[in-house]
Write an enzyme that holds these catalytic residues in place. Structure first.
Site, short mmCIF file in Angstrom:
data_model
loop_
_atom_site.label_atom_id
_atom_site.label_comp_id
_atom_site.label_asym_id
_atom_site.label_seq_id
_atom_site.Cartn_x
_atom_site.Cartn_y
_atom_site.Cartn_z
N LYS A 12 0.86 -1.18 0.14
CA LYS A 12 0.06 0.15 0.14
C LYS A 12 0.90 1.45 0.01
O LYS A 12 1.89 1.34 0.47
CB LYS A 12 -0.87 -0.30 1.26
CG LYS A 12 -2.08 1.05 1.42
CD LYS A 12 -3.00 0.83 2.45
CE LYS A 12 -3.94 1.99 2.43
NZ LYS A 12 -4.81 1.63 3.72
N SER A 17 -9.61 1.85 2.43
CA SER A 17 -8.57 2.55 1.67
C SER A 17 -7.53 1.66 1.09
O SER A 17 -6.66 2.26 0.06
CB SER A 17 -7.89 3.59 2.48
OG SER A 17 -7.34 3.09 3.41
N SER A 57 -10.32 -0.48 6.64
CA SER A 57 -9.51 -0.34 5.02
C SER A 57 -9.05 -1.48 4.67
O SER A 57 -8.47 -1.40 3.63
CB SER A 57 -8.59 0.78 5.38
OG SER A 57 -9.12 2.24 5.44
#
Length: 458
Positions: A80, A154, A178
């Site tokens: 990420k 996210s 997320s």
């Protein structure tokens, strides 16, 4: 086996092939690079990606004398965007951040590489990991199951990379769902470990006032367990003795959001699947004792945490997305006037542990999200209130467990041929038990809403 087939293997399958010499790490990497070239122009999972760097790293794995014992030998892993990877910029999903490459790997990336994993790139996220969808000024990410839809957020780029076969594993972070939200929308497994099980990126003692955790996204629970063991530095054995005692609840912990019938059916059907067969779970209907103000307690920490990120990254508010700037402004006010109280989170955690104990429950089973994701790119240009209202209605089931610091996993079941995520929440230290239950659910077919008579689990 042809290169293209290597992208369909589990992480465990890749490790087995590299260990026994049927495939090299370079062959695995090359197959995934081809897959990225084919799929990512449409999906947009990756924020930064360097094929030559990937092949060089895979070659380094092949040259290691200990490669036959590495727990993630040759496994392609996506990272990420908020986690530092040497040689790649850390943009945090924002055009306001620096484009300078990171000088060194984050500790989590070091652990993955030491285990033999190959980093295939940095994945997209919404600005500062704020929302449960994935789009920002840096790009829009699409759902591999239906490119017209958003993958969730996210950690949406991470989930999309795994679901599309562009990586076998991905690293995500979770401050309010997320990891679990995109896992649910993309039909894969996502684990938010309990507080302190996995180090936070950057060596932080806490993030977002104690809400955040880092964890794995994978196509199987077994693969998630492999990655968790590397990230945490401990074992994660899914051979859990004895039938689980599961509480089934579809109650919404938030005052907003209407549960879609298929997502209700997924939770009820998952309970039936876990209950069936030898050694099946004992399932009872029981709602957690959600306190009033639970959502506002989480939101206060969320706003304050975003404000702290803006300050720590020294970002110019005028260069932030308008809705991110509003969150940061409100968060600064919360931090000054109504500072989040650790005692409230501790009390909620203690209340949930007592509920598990008094009811004799090992874990809680329920919906992961309220319904299908929004359309890809549809959140562009919306203001703070509009975005908040839509997000709150779509994803109300995950935030409570960040506030409590309890482990939670999402796994897919099939409703009408479509993957629908369900969530399992456990006691502190129950990550292996949650993943074992998730392994029993993966891709299990459950009846659609109205397709079967209502069943009592009392």
């Amino acid at each position: 086996m042809e290169d293209a087939d290597l992208t369909t293997l589990t992480a465990a399958g890749i490790v087995e092939r590299v260990h026994d010499g049927r495939s090299s790490a370079v062959e695995v990497a090359r197959a995934h690079l081809v897959r990225i070239a084919e799929r990512d122009p449409e999906i947009g999972a990756f924020q930064a990606h360097d094929p030559q760097r990937v092949l060089a790293e895979a070659g380094g794995v092949d040259s290691r004398a200990d490669r036959f014992a590495l727990p993630l030998a040759g496994v392609p892993v996506a990272i990420k965007d908020c986690v530092d990877v040497a040689g790649y910029p850390t943009r945090h999903g924002s055009a306001a951040t620096s484009t300078e490459p990171a000088r060194r790997d984050d500790e989590l990336v070091k652990r993955l590489r030491a285990a033999g994993a190959v980093v295939v790139g940095k994945t997209r996220m919404p600005e500062l990991a704020v929302w449960g969808f994935t789009q920002s000024a840096l790009g829009v990410t699409r759902n591999p199951l239906d490119p017209a839809l958003d993958p969730g957020g996210s950690s949406g780029g991470s989930a999309a990379a795994v679901a599309a076969g562009m990586a076998a594993l991905a690293l995500g972070t979770d401050g309010g769902g997320s990891i679990r939200i995109p896992a649910a929308y993309c039909g894969i497994v996502g684990l938010k470990p309990g507080t302190g099980v996995v180090p936070l990126p950057g060596g932080a003692e806490e993030h977002w006032c104690g809400l955040s955790a880092a964890g794995p996204l994978a196509r199987t629970a077994g693969d998630a367990a492999l990655m968790l063991a590397v990230l945490s530095g401990g074992a994660c054995d899914l051979d859990v003795p004895g039938p689980a005692r599961i509480a089934l609840s579809v109650r919404n912990p938030s005052p907003v959001g209407k549960l879609h019938p298929d997502h209700r059916a997924a939770a009820v059907g998952a309970a039936a699947r876990l209950r069936a067969g030898p050694g099946g779970a004992v399932v009872t209907l029981a709602d957690p004792p959600y306190p009033r103000g639970l959502t506002s307690q989480w939101m206060r920490r969320w706003h304050t945490g975003v404000a702290r990120d803006v300050a720590a990254l020294d970002l110019d508010p005028s260069r932030l997305d308008r809705r991110t700037a509003v969150i940061a402004r409100k968060g600064r006010r919360f931090g000054l006037l109504t500072r989040p109280r650790p005692a409230a989170a501790r009390a909620w955690r203690a209340q949930m542990i007592a509920w598990f104990d008094e009811g004799g429950h090992d874990m809680l089973l329920g919906p992961a999200v309220a319904g299908p994701p929004v359309r890809a790119g549809s959140m562009a240009g919306r203001g703070y209130l509009s975005t908040l209202r839509i997000s709150a209605a779509h994803v109300p089931f995950t935030q409570a467990w960040n506030l409590a610091g309890l482990p939670a996993v999402v796994a897919p079941v099939l409703v009408g041929g479509r993957a629908v995520g369900v969530q399992l929440v456990g006691r502190p230290g129950s990550e292996a038990a949650l993943l074992a239950a998730a392994a029993r659910l993966e891709q299990q077919v459950v009846p659609m809403a109205g397709a079967a008579p209502r069943r009592s689990y009392a």
